[in-house]
Design an enzyme around this catalytic site. Structure first.
Site, PDB file in Angstrom:
ATOM      1  CG  ASP A  21      21.355  55.737  35.001  1.00  0.00           C
ATOM      2  OD1 ASP A  21      20.385  55.054  35.383  1.00  0.00           O
ATOM      3  OD2 ASP A  21      21.294  56.500  34.014  1.00  0.00           O
ATOM      4  CG  ASP A  69      14.624  57.714  32.028  1.00  0.00           C
ATOM      5  OD1 ASP A  69      14.875  57.198  33.132  1.00  0.00           O
ATOM      6  OD2 ASP A  69      15.476  57.910  31.149  1.00  0.00           O
TER       7      ASP A  69
END
Ligand code: GLA
Length: 412
Positions: A166, A222
């Site tokens: 990430d 997201d």
């Protein structure tokens, strides 16, 4: 000038030239993955398929949950349909020990990550884990920065097959260099590990993801379990995306994807309850059309049959997994009516007629839009009805439900 001075000058110049040459070459190659003992592209010849804990369970992960999901992947028929990675997302890690080793939450993972990976492997599945390129993950857990080689070696010793990496808390880090570093660390571990770059598209990873040895890279923020729209995060930065908002961001990226390296429009929300079944069917069809990684994000142990039927439709999955590795593109758009087309290895096209409108619409795909001459006769098969619809010449039209798709193959 005396001969020996000439020689010294020559030697100095030669040395400077040599350094310049080495510097240029290493500048050009510094992002190249260090020579792995395996072919990086072979880690993901077709888009990876699996399950990840984040969309449904967020930080609520434990070895019991992960074991249960691995069991469910087998029992539900997901494994038979092609899903193989079980990936634990954020929150499995709590600290580092005195030697700097990453430590799993002892309450939630009392048997340790290796035992869990062994269990997943015993079912014939593969095991994935999550970390982050900064000092902290998005959920504030200890992350990889400064420990890349140590973590990679540890992951390899646990039997990790897939790493999602990430991009939270990376401040001024360079994205390309950071992902090159973790790829090199993974390679040095000697274990073939898929690298999933989760950088949200900020530094356009489609331009460099393959070069640094990434196998897939997120193209956006997201996904949210909703049909459309875009919401800012709590801190005012951009954004979480409804399904169609992500879809729109994929336009223009198709040429960057191919066998070994894929655009990742984020994990599936199919079955999580925020969309209708029709909308989930569209979500799944469009992700397959995009040659997207198919990473389920639902509770596989408690799926309604309708949801299982969407996630395991083998004909739709075959479109996603077609060995040509072509990412489908939007070939026509008329207001809310869209035609998407994907070239398949046998010369046919997978076509999605997509209706974003709140009422049913008749949508037409012309052969010209698919790259075929209009006099051609082609066999059309409906992949959701699982039915041959007959031979068509020049075009194919269908009535498409509100927010729905009709997905067909067109085979000349
Ligand atoms: C980021 C990622 C998500 C998820 C969370 C975990 O938001 O984009 O996919 O991994 O972090 O904290």
């Amino acid at each position: 000038m005396p001969a020996d001075m000439k020689f010294t000058r020559f030697a100095v110049l030669a040395l400077v030239g040599c350094f310049a040459f080495i510097a240029t070459v290493s500048a050009q190659t510094s992002y190249q993955p260090s020579a792995p003992q395996f072919e990086l592209a072979a880690l993901a010849p077709t888009p990876p398929m699996g399950w990840n804990s984040w969309n449904k369970f967020a930080c609520n992960v434990s070895e019991q949950l992960i074991r249960g999901m691995a069991d469910a992947m087998v029992k539900s028929g997901m494994k038979d349909a092609g899903y193989k990675y079980i990936v634990i997302d954020d929150c499995w890690q709590v600290s580092r020990d005195q030697d700097g080793n990453i430590v799993a939450d002892p309450q939630r993972f009392p048997s340790g990550i290796k035992a869990l990976a062994d269990y997943v492997h015993s079912l014939g599945l593969k095991f994935g884990i999550y970390s982050d390129a900064g000092y902290r993950t998005c959920a504030g857990r200890p992350a990889g920065r400064g420990h890349e080689y140590q973590d990679a070696a540890r992951y390899a010793s646990w039997g990790v097959d897939y790493l999602k990496y990430d991009w939270c808390n990376t401040t001024t880090q360079d994205a390309k260099a950071s992902y090159a570093l973790i790829r090199n660390a993974l390679n040095a571990s000697g274990r073939p590990i898929v690298l999933s770059i989760c950088e949200w598209g900020t530094a356009k990873p489609w331009l460099w993801g393959e070069q640094v040895g990434g196998n897939l890279w997120r193209t956006t923020g997201d996904i949210q379990d909703r049909f459309e729209g875009k919401l800012k995060w709590g801190n005012g930065t951009c954004c979480s995306y409804g399904m169609t908002a992500i879809l729109d961001e994929q336009v223009g990226l198709a040429s960057y994807a191919g066998p070994g390296h894929w655009n990742d429009p984020d994990m599936l929300e199919v079955g999580n309850g925020g969309m209708t079944d029709t909308e989930y069917q569209s979500h799944f069809s469009l992700w397959a059309e995009l040659a997207a990684p198919l990473i389920a994000g639902n509770d596989m142990a408690n799926m309604r049959p309708e949801i299982r039927d969407i996630l395991t439709n083998k004909e739709v999955i075959a479109v996603d997994q077609d060995p040509l590795g072509h990412e489908g593109t939007r070939v026509a758009k008329d207001g809310p009516m869209e035609v998407w087309s994907k070239q398949l290895s046998n010369g046919s096209r997978a076509v999605v007629l997509f209706n974003r409108d709140s009422k049913p619409r008749e949508i037409t795909a012309t052969w010209e839009e698919l790259g075929y001459p209009s006099h051609l006769s082609a066999a059309v098969r409906d992949l959701w009805q699982k039915k041959d619809l007959g031979e068509f010449t020049g075009k194919f039209s269908a009535q498409v439900a509100s927010h729905g798709v009709v997905m067909v193959t067109v085979k000349p």
